[in-house]
Write an enzyme that holds these catalytic residues in place. Sequence first.
Site, PDB file in Angstrom:
ATOM      1  CD1 TRP A 192      11.996 -68.212  14.063  1.00  0.00           C
ATOM      2  CD2 TRP A 192      13.117 -66.389  13.430  1.00  0.00           C
ATOM      3  NE1 TRP A 192      11.094 -67.368  13.451  1.00  0.00           N
ATOM      4  CE2 TRP A 192      11.753 -66.236  13.050  1.00  0.00           C
ATOM      5  CE3 TRP A 192      14.018 -65.368  13.118  1.00  0.00           C
ATOM      6  CZ2 TRP A 192      11.277 -65.100  12.407  1.00  0.00           C
ATOM      7  CZ3 TRP A 192      13.547 -64.224  12.472  1.00  0.00           C
ATOM      8  CH2 TRP A 192      12.180 -64.098  12.128  1.00  0.00           C
ATOM      9  CG  ASP A 359      -1.382 -67.138  12.043  1.00  0.00           C
ATOM     10  OD1 ASP A 359      -0.838 -66.890  13.128  1.00  0.00           O
ATOM     11  OD2 ASP A 359      -0.956 -68.003  11.261  1.00  0.00           O
ATOM     12  CG  ASP A 360      -1.404 -64.844  17.625  1.00  0.00           C
ATOM     13  OD1 ASP A 360      -2.389 -64.909  18.388  1.00  0.00           O
ATOM     14  OD2 ASP A 360      -0.243 -64.633  18.024  1.00  0.00           O
ATOM     15  NE  ARG A 436       5.699 -64.662  18.965  1.00  0.00           N
ATOM     16  CZ  ARG A 436       4.408 -64.870  18.696  1.00  0.00           C
ATOM     17  NH1 ARG A 436       3.692 -65.644  19.470  1.00  0.00           N
ATOM     18  NH2 ARG A 436       3.844 -64.317  17.638  1.00  0.00           N
ATOM     19  CG  ASP A 471       3.117 -71.298  16.135  1.00  0.00           C
ATOM     20  OD1 ASP A 471       4.206 -71.906  16.174  1.00  0.00           O
ATOM     21  OD2 ASP A 471       2.993 -70.155  15.647  1.00  0.00           O
ATOM     22  CG  ASP A 541       8.040 -68.269  11.676  1.00  0.00           C
ATOM     23  OD1 ASP A 541       7.079 -68.970  11.311  1.00  0.00           O
ATOM     24  OD2 ASP A 541       8.268 -68.001  12.871  1.00  0.00           O
TER      25      ASP A 541
END
Length: 721
Positions: A192, A359-360, A436, A471, A541
Amino acid sequence: MSQLFIGENLIHLRNDRVSYLIHILPGGVPMQLYWGKRLNAMEPASLLRHHNIPGDGSFSVQGCALDHVPCEYPSFGLGDLRHGAVTVRQEDGTASCDLRFVSAEIDTEKQPLCGLPASYGKEQTLRLTLRDELLGLKAVLRYTLFDDCDALARSVELINEGTQVLALERAMSLCMTLPTRSWDILTLSGAWSREREMQRRPMLMGECSVSSINGASSLQASPFLAMLSPEATEQQGEVYGFSLVYSGNFYAGAMVDQHRTPRVMLGIDPDGFGWQLEPGQSFQTPEAIAVYSREGLGGMSAQFHTLCAKHIVRGKFADQPRPILLNNWEATYFNFDHEKLMKLATTAARVGVELFVLDDGWFGHRDSDNSSLGDWVVDKRKLPGGLRPLVDDVHSLGLKFGLWFEPEMISPDSDLYRAHPDWAIHIDGRTPIEGRNQLTLDLSRPEVCDYIYNSVAAILAANPIDYVKWDMNRNFSNIGSAGLPASRQRELPHRYMLGLYGILEKLIHRFPDVLFESCASGGGRFDLGMLHYMPQTWCSDNTDAYTRCRIQYSTSLVFPPFAMGSHVSAVPNHQTGRITPLSTRGNIARSGCFGYELDLNKLTEEELTEISGQIAAVKQIRNTLLYGRFYRLLSPYQGNDTAWITVAQDGSEAVFTFERALSVSFCNPPMVCLAGLDADARYRIEETGEVYGGDELMYSGISVPLGYGDHTSASFLLKRI
């Protein structure tokens, strides 16, 4: 123009530049004869003599020493001591498969693969049919060589025409043997925020591979490898490149045998894979792509880029300019309401942004990442009127509107999980392993796929949404399905991918005007499979300009700029803490699908003016930036500098980009040789008015003036005059 010739024992696929030849050995074993620069014809005798190694005790089947032969589709258990492409276990527990030639036929054009992404085209396709008479197993090997790029598409369909249940334990998509000489192997591995780092090393006797058992093509490895002659560079040398059109567990590896001959294989990773093949049923492998270049890594990339543009990406966005976007994530995270979003969107419209992305955090009761995935209903605390007033208000500013989803996941703290805990991938009796704060939905189950499709489709049907960011932020664990019997649990990872592909196929056909972008914790599912449904992928990211030089440079080995999501973000950077000039952040980000991911309302008027200028410049040249021919010039893996150039398809203009990581005192400005220009033409640098010959720019180079400090950059627009 691609051509396909079938003789008595010889099959020849070729276009204007390359050839692929197959020889049917006595006894019916198909042998790869050649893959490389175009041949008019080939006599098998020399290569047969090369592989006829006496006195080593190899197993012989009807006069054929399988341990020496470059078989097209070798199987386990028949005397070839190398890894086979297929392993089939019978009901009595034994595993042996003897696939022999039956027929070679020509399809007038390439057909889609059932349930799987694949390349497309009008070219003829070879169907090479093999059969094991004892098992009643038929294998149909498909080959398509494209007219406009030196790429060969390969896949295999396995059909049970017998009476017993066959257990597939290994089913590769491609097996290819390279010439017996020294090779380097290049793979893309990482983690990541540092995806697809280039790894090049000599290929010695033994096996070298990359793979994923994560349930996705993964952050840790990419379903790609290249075999290079040791002297190969960007511009010269022989390169074979391979990539899989698949987004799940994969294997991509090479094995150099005792005779120093490399065998390359790509397909679903056998670790954890299994498939019960009932009588009358078939199994389709994912498609693999092989490309050939005698012009180094740059030539290999050119073939992959053409393949992506002409034979992978579909729909209206395959060749359209991508809208310049602002994503609210790093500006607000979960803390927003209608008013806050509109203030951000209003400033975005003022500086020239074309697409505003929410977004989220817009659904359920999601104030952090610990709840609500699966509950795709608008959070009325943040957006009391729902999405539609926000979408309409954004549209009234002249902006398009985009929305984030993570439909493949479920939060334990969600209404969906409380109603259907068995819908998550899990093993009964095992404590759920959260990543997560979430679990993965079981897409092997039709009812789960229906729920996901209906949830996303309902939002898109009720609101005029222009863009979706899709996502995926965790991988598989406790791999079990409540919907599969014990004998089929090893089918779960592949059935998951079939379920996902089915959802995406329905969505893109129902909503053809929506631009979809794939994301998986950044670039964790950047592969040709996802690109078949979504024409761009979020690279990483990590939006730090210095790190993005490395990530975008190596990503370009396979993927063209139009596939790479690339944004300008705030400093200090949220992933690295690094501070880089706004000009450098803009120069690096505009080499992909350009956008911003920061709070514009915290910037000074001077910074907003600079951003407005960046956006105006990109709008003038984005067709060249996205769809031009891309050349890597200086590698960030080999020094302090990075450089690349993109040349318009018609040659009328080119955009050159340079970045220096660390400042160097008391030294001359860097001199960089360009590429892809017309040696006989003259070019004007729009920023300075200077005029140079194309030959001078490519062979002598151009001096690049840089500012003061670390992470300085320059970008020139060259116009042919």
